[in-house]
Motif scaffolding. Structure first.
Motif, mmCIF file in Angstrom:
data_model
loop_
_atom_site.group_PDB
_atom_site.id
_atom_site.type_symbol
_atom_site.label_atom_id
_atom_site.label_comp_id
_atom_site.label_asym_id
_atom_site.label_seq_id
_atom_site.Cartn_x
_atom_site.Cartn_y
_atom_site.Cartn_z
ATOM 1 N N TRP A 22 -30.525 51.152 33.735
ATOM 2 C CA TRP A 22 -30.153 51.478 32.601
ATOM 3 C C TRP A 22 -29.603 52.909 32.224
ATOM 4 N N GLY A 23 -29.050 53.677 33.386
ATOM 5 C CA GLY A 23 -28.751 55.007 33.404
ATOM 6 C C GLY A 23 -27.473 55.174 32.586
ATOM 7 N N VAL A 24 -26.774 54.065 32.595
ATOM 8 C CA VAL A 24 -25.476 54.154 32.062
ATOM 9 C C VAL A 24 -25.472 53.874 30.484
ATOM 10 N N ILE A 25 -26.600 53.671 30.205
ATOM 11 C CA ILE A 25 -26.900 53.303 28.617
ATOM 12 C C ILE A 25 -27.348 54.703 27.886
ATOM 13 N N LEU A 26 -26.480 55.225 26.998
ATOM 14 C CA LEU A 26 -26.775 56.337 26.278
ATOM 15 C C LEU A 26 -27.445 55.862 24.917
ATOM 16 N N PHE A 27 -28.639 56.394 24.685
ATOM 17 C CA PHE A 27 -29.199 56.024 23.331
ATOM 18 C C PHE A 27 -29.054 57.104 22.324
ATOM 19 N N ASP A 28 -28.566 56.779 21.330
ATOM 20 C CA ASP A 28 -28.771 57.765 20.224
ATOM 21 C C ASP A 28 -30.051 57.770 19.220
ATOM 22 N N HIS A 29 -30.834 58.512 19.048
ATOM 23 C CA HIS A 29 -32.098 58.348 18.370
ATOM 24 C C HIS A 29 -31.795 58.646 16.869
ATOM 25 N N ARG A 30 -30.788 59.045 16.301
ATOM 26 C CA ARG A 30 -30.848 59.397 15.072
ATOM 27 C C ARG A 30 -30.905 58.396 13.866
ATOM 28 N N ASP A 31 -30.756 57.176 14.358
ATOM 29 C CA ASP A 31 -30.873 55.970 13.613
ATOM 30 C C ASP A 31 -32.435 55.404 13.762
ATOM 31 N N PHE A 32 -33.075 55.273 12.622
ATOM 32 C CA PHE A 32 -34.155 54.431 12.939
ATOM 33 C C PHE A 32 -34.381 53.280 12.110
ATOM 34 N N GLY A 33 -35.365 52.180 12.496
ATOM 35 C CA GLY A 33 -35.478 50.849 12.030
ATOM 36 C C GLY A 33 -34.362 49.986 12.537
ATOM 37 N N ALA A 34 -34.501 48.739 11.940
ATOM 38 C CA ALA A 34 -33.686 47.701 12.664
ATOM 39 C C ALA A 34 -32.729 47.113 11.315
ATOM 40 N N GLN A 35 -31.493 46.783 11.802
ATOM 41 C CA GLN A 35 -30.632 46.042 10.676
ATOM 42 C C GLN A 35 -30.041 45.043 11.950
ATOM 43 N N VAL A 36 -29.911 43.831 11.316
ATOM 44 C CA VAL A 36 -29.221 42.642 11.882
ATOM 45 C C VAL A 36 -27.815 42.237 11.349
ATOM 46 N N TYR A 37 -26.653 42.329 11.941
ATOM 47 C CA TYR A 37 -25.513 41.992 11.372
ATOM 48 C C TYR A 37 -25.172 40.714 12.100
ATOM 49 N N LYS A 60 -25.651 41.290 6.181
ATOM 50 C CA LYS A 60 -26.722 42.346 6.903
ATOM 51 C C LYS A 60 -27.990 41.995 6.552
ATOM 52 N N VAL A 61 -28.977 41.914 7.310
ATOM 53 C CA VAL A 61 -30.332 41.644 7.062
ATOM 54 C C VAL A 61 -31.275 42.994 7.402
ATOM 55 N N PHE A 62 -32.009 43.480 6.662
ATOM 56 C CA PHE A 62 -32.942 44.554 6.932
ATOM 57 C C PHE A 62 -34.091 44.628 5.936
ATOM 58 N N TYR A 63 -34.941 45.432 6.547
ATOM 59 C CA TYR A 63 -36.480 45.438 6.072
ATOM 60 C C TYR A 63 -36.520 46.641 5.339
ATOM 61 N N GLN A 64 -37.058 46.733 4.008
ATOM 62 C CA GLN A 64 -37.097 47.702 3.202
ATOM 63 C C GLN A 64 -38.131 47.488 2.079
ATOM 64 N N ASP A 65 -38.836 48.606 2.057
ATOM 65 C CA ASP A 65 -39.853 48.553 0.804
ATOM 66 C C ASP A 65 -40.679 47.361 0.780
ATOM 67 N N GLY A 66 -40.977 46.838 2.214
ATOM 68 C CA GLY A 66 -41.923 45.675 2.211
ATOM 69 C C GLY A 66 -41.450 44.336 2.125
ATOM 70 N N PHE A 67 -39.962 44.391 2.154
ATOM 71 C CA PHE A 67 -39.414 43.078 1.807
ATOM 72 C C PHE A 67 -38.088 42.857 2.913
ATOM 73 N N ILE A 68 -37.771 41.711 3.249
ATOM 74 C CA ILE A 68 -36.730 41.474 4.032
ATOM 75 C C ILE A 68 -35.386 41.327 2.856
ATOM 76 N N LYS A 69 -34.519 42.185 3.166
ATOM 77 C CA LYS A 69 -33.234 42.127 2.059
ATOM 78 C C LYS A 69 -31.980 41.778 2.873
ATOM 79 N N VAL A 70 -31.300 41.000 2.092
ATOM 80 C CA VAL A 70 -29.767 40.750 2.565
ATOM 81 C C VAL A 70 -28.718 41.447 1.885
ATOM 82 N N SER A 71 -27.473 41.752 2.496
ATOM 83 C CA SER A 71 -26.418 41.949 1.739
ATOM 84 C C SER A 71 -25.161 41.568 2.427
ATOM 85 N N ASN A 72 -23.976 41.594 1.747
ATOM 86 C CA ASN A 72 -22.907 41.022 2.554
ATOM 87 C C ASN A 72 -21.904 42.068 2.698
ATOM 88 N N SER A 73 -20.517 41.772 3.140
ATOM 89 C CA SER A 73 -19.823 42.892 3.505
ATOM 90 C C SER A 73 -18.907 43.363 2.270
#
Length: 282
Positions: free
Chosen positions: A21-36, A266-279
């Protein structure tokens, strides 16, 4: 290019770089996870953003995936660290051709089946020196607390007689706060085998095969028990999503979203809950 059959568990950046994975450049400025869940019409594409890395599961059938990504990723961050291809059919893999022209791609993981668009796609991957690997159930890819587990197909499945859709990679994403199951185009036949796997349970389900009546069986949905289900679907002649699939999703109490109506989900985790928003929100 030779495909390597490997079991990967990547828990640190050091391990990532020490393999390929030397070709993969990871940017650590974002934390947490979001699924789109991307709005690519009658096709599939999902983006997972986790700890500064971008993981794409499928890419739709054409360049529409680029329009979606432009709404989510910064103009200066045109990188996809890893692509999981559920299977190489046009509506799941066709968008990779345009993606490679516009984004840096670290590597591609697929199910090992050379169908449909795989031959021309592998040519493009080779030309751009993008490594690719075939994985199967039991393999996993990890980055920090984020883990992508391959739970289907089982090793040796491709050697027997099977439907292309049932050979889809089924990938489960876990990060310690929520879990997502990306089920490709599998039918009830593959679902039946998966119900025997305890790891199938997930908070979020990418509904198999655009809501086909031959998928999302009651048995499978009860095993997954998703709080949130997202159907990736567009204008089609198949009747997707079918009333049968929708009814079975309702019966397990899952909250249902559809990209043809809700746009990017978009699905993400915030304040102890799984939350959903749309575009319409971003």
């Amino acid at each position: 290019m030779k495909n390597w059959k490997i079991g990967i568990f990547l828990s640190t950046l050091f391990i990532l770089n020490s393999i390929v994975w030397g070709v993969i450049l990871f940017d650590h400025r974002d934390f947490g996870a979001q699924v789109y869940f991307l709005d690519v019409g009658q096709g599939d594409s999902q983006l997972v953003k986790a700890d500064g890395a971008n993981f794409l599961i499928d890419a739709g059938r054409n360049d529409v995936v680029l329009d979606n990504l432009e709404k989510i990723l910064p103009f200066y961050g045109k990188k996809i660290d890893l692509i999981f291809l559920s299977h190489a059919q046009q509506d799941h893999a066709g968008g990779v051709f345009e993606l490679i022209k516009n984004y840096g791609v670290g590597a591609v993981i697929y199910n090992g089946e050379k169908i449909s668009v795989w031959e021309p796609l592998s040519d493009v991957l080779n030309e751009n020196k993008i490594p690719y690997f075939s994985l199967a159930a039991g393999d996993s890819v990890g980055f920090g607390e984020n883990v992508f587990k391959i739970i289907w197909p089982e090793s040796g499945f491709l050697e027997g007689k099977h439907d292309e859709n049932d050979a889809s990679l089924v990938v489960k994403f876990e990060n310690g706060t929520f879990s997502s199951l990306f089920a490709g185009d599998i039918s009830s036949k593959a679902e039946k085998a998966l119900t025997k796997i305890l790891a199938v349970k997930a908070d979020i389900l990418k509904v198999p095969h655009h809501g086909s009546k031959y998928s999302s069986s009651a048995e499978f949905l009860e095993a997954v028990s998703p709080k949130i289900s997202v159907i990736e679907v567009g204008k089609n002649s198949y009747g997707h999503p079918t009333d049968e699939a929708l009814e079975r999703l309702k019966n397990v109490g899952s909250q249902i979203f559809r990209t043809d109506r809700d746009g990017i989900v978009k699905v993400f985790y915030q304040d102890g809950f799984i939350k959903v928003s749309n575009s319409s929100v971003y």
